[in-house]
Design an enzyme around this catalytic site. Structure first.
Site, PDB file in Angstrom:
ATOM      1  N   HIS A 263      42.460  48.873  36.101  1.00 28.23           N
ATOM      2  CA  HIS A 263      41.862  48.336  37.329  1.00 28.23           C
ATOM      3  C   HIS A 263      41.785  46.814  37.312  1.00 28.23           C
ATOM      4  O   HIS A 263      41.550  46.187  36.288  1.00 28.23           O
ATOM      5  CB  HIS A 263      40.451  48.909  37.518  1.00 28.23           C
ATOM      6  CG  HIS A 263      39.508  48.574  36.396  1.00 28.23           C
ATOM      7  ND1 HIS A 263      38.764  47.427  36.385  1.00 28.23           N
ATOM      8  CD2 HIS A 263      39.209  49.227  35.257  1.00 28.23           C
ATOM      9  CE1 HIS A 263      38.033  47.387  35.286  1.00 28.23           C
ATOM     10  NE2 HIS A 263      38.278  48.475  34.585  1.00 28.23           N
ATOM     11  N   ASN A 264      42.010  46.238  38.485  1.00 23.04           N
ATOM     12  CA  ASN A 264      41.863  44.797  38.726  1.00 23.04           C
ATOM     13  C   ASN A 264      42.825  43.934  37.920  1.00 23.04           C
ATOM     14  O   ASN A 264      42.606  42.738  37.744  1.00 23.04           O
ATOM     15  CB  ASN A 264      40.422  44.337  38.471  1.00 23.04           C
ATOM     16  CG  ASN A 264      39.447  44.895  39.476  1.00 23.04           C
ATOM     17  OD1 ASN A 264      38.820  45.928  39.234  1.00 23.04           O
ATOM     18  ND2 ASN A 264      39.332  44.232  40.618  1.00 23.04           N
TER      19      ASN A 264
END
Length: 368
Positions: A263-264
């Site tokens: 994620h991210n």
């Protein structure tokens, strides 16, 4: 490194004759036409007919190959190829040559000419499920057993292979190809000329849990994945949606099979991720970086532009731009911390030990 493809058969086309029967013929290209297409300089028989492409060792008289480095150029007389693509400054009087600035790229262009990708018939198969408010561009092909959610937008010339699942509110650009068993979950954004190979999952939840009292509470991931133009995602990749905001794969990125992107993460333009690379959450990878096979990047780090991370490297601190790093070994953590502190100092230690050794030798000589 010389790219050596497997032996490729001659391209056969089928057409119908006046009796409505299917007949076959071989695709042929004149060597002068090939030179023109790859913007090369022709040396030899311009009317030579080329019917196929093959590796340096296996090519026949009606096939073309390439020799991109000195290893193959020295052996140019050993190939039976009817023509060879070579660097622009190479000379030979025994072979038909197409001289280019980049022989490998030129050969790829020829392969695409002789073996063009198949184009499916446009249309939506009757066994596909299409949700509400579906917006579809021109010449789109949706294969059997595809599931498309609500409010999905597909651009022109999108090809969705069987058993693909596309979640609600997903948008795709033009000339996208989604291979079988790919899952693209809700709200993800796919750009133009993107290829996603079989079995990949785009937009799965990030791996985030908060501990309390011996239990773990799942952190909701409400962001998206954005894949920009000209990206190719290998088979079996998993790209997690962001906690907030987006996980972003920037323009021109190419990933091998079995890559995990958490994620991210942001992967910069034209970066290469080789098989089994694992990138932890909130990492930023710069432009034109290379992460070799099985490299692992710890969370919240930066890998700079043009950096190279070697195979099986365990990256525990940020990598500056233009730097090459490698190496990893498992050991007790406290010992590992001490080792990591010592390793950068080893060259200086060796110098000091060498000086001490010389002094001891002088002392021994004096005592003798």
């Amino acid at each position: 490194m010389q790219f050596l493809p497997r032996k490729l058969g001659k391209k056969i086309k089928q057409i119908k004759n006046n009796n409505n029967d299917w007949v076959q013929f071989e695709m042929e290209l004149l060597l002068v036409k090939i030179a023109e297409i790859v913007e090369g300089e022709l040396s030899g028989n311009s009317s030579k007919k080329i019917c196929g492409a093959a590796s340096f060792e296996e090519a026949n008289d009606d096939e073309i190959t390439f020799a991109g480095n000195s290893k193959f150029l020295k052996r140019i007389d050993e190939t039976d190829a009817g023509a060879v693509i070579v660097p622009r400054n190479f000379q030979s009087v025994t072979k038909n040559l197409v001289k280019t600035d980049n022989p490998q790229v030129a050969f790829i262009k020829v392969l695409n000419l002789l073996h063009p990708a198949s184009k499916p018939e446009p249309g939506i198969n009757s066994s596909a499920y299409i949700g509400k408010k579906f917006i579809c561009g021109e010449d789109v092909s949706i294969a059997p057993f595809v599931v498309i959610g609500d409010n999905v937008t597909l651009g022109n010339r999108v090809f969705v292979h069987p058993n693909v699942v596309i979640g609600d509110n997903v948008s795709m650009g033009d000339d996208v190809q989604i291979y079988p068993n790919v899952t693209i979950l809700e709200r993800c954004i796919i750009g133009n000329r993107v290829t996603i190979h079989a079995g990949s999952v785009i937009g799965s939840d990030g791996f985030g849990f908060s501990p309390e009292g011996g239990k773990y509470y799942k952190i909701p991931h409400v962001g998206i994945v954005q894949i920009d133009d000209d990206v190719e995602i290998g088979a079996g990749n998993t790209i997690d949606r962001a906690t907030f905001g987006k996980t972003r794969i920037c323009r021109g990125v190419k990933t091998d099979n079995l890559v995990q992107i958490a994620h991210n993460v942001t992967v910069g333009e034209n970066t290469i991720l080789v098989a089994q690379v694992g990138i932890s959450g909130s990492v930023t990878i710069g432009k034109n970086a290379i992460l070799a096979g099985q490299a692992g990047i710890a969370g919240h780090l930066n890998v700079g532009d043009n950096a190279i991370v070697g195979p099986k490297a365990g990256v525990a601190k940020s990598v500056p731009k233009d730097q090459v790093v490698s190496g990893s070994a498992a050991m007790p953590h406290k010992l590992w911390l001490r080792v990591q502190n010592i390793l950068p100092k080893l060259p200086e230690f060796i110098k000091k030990v060498s000086k001490i050794e010389k002094r001891l030798n002088k002392i021994e000589e004096t005592l003798e």
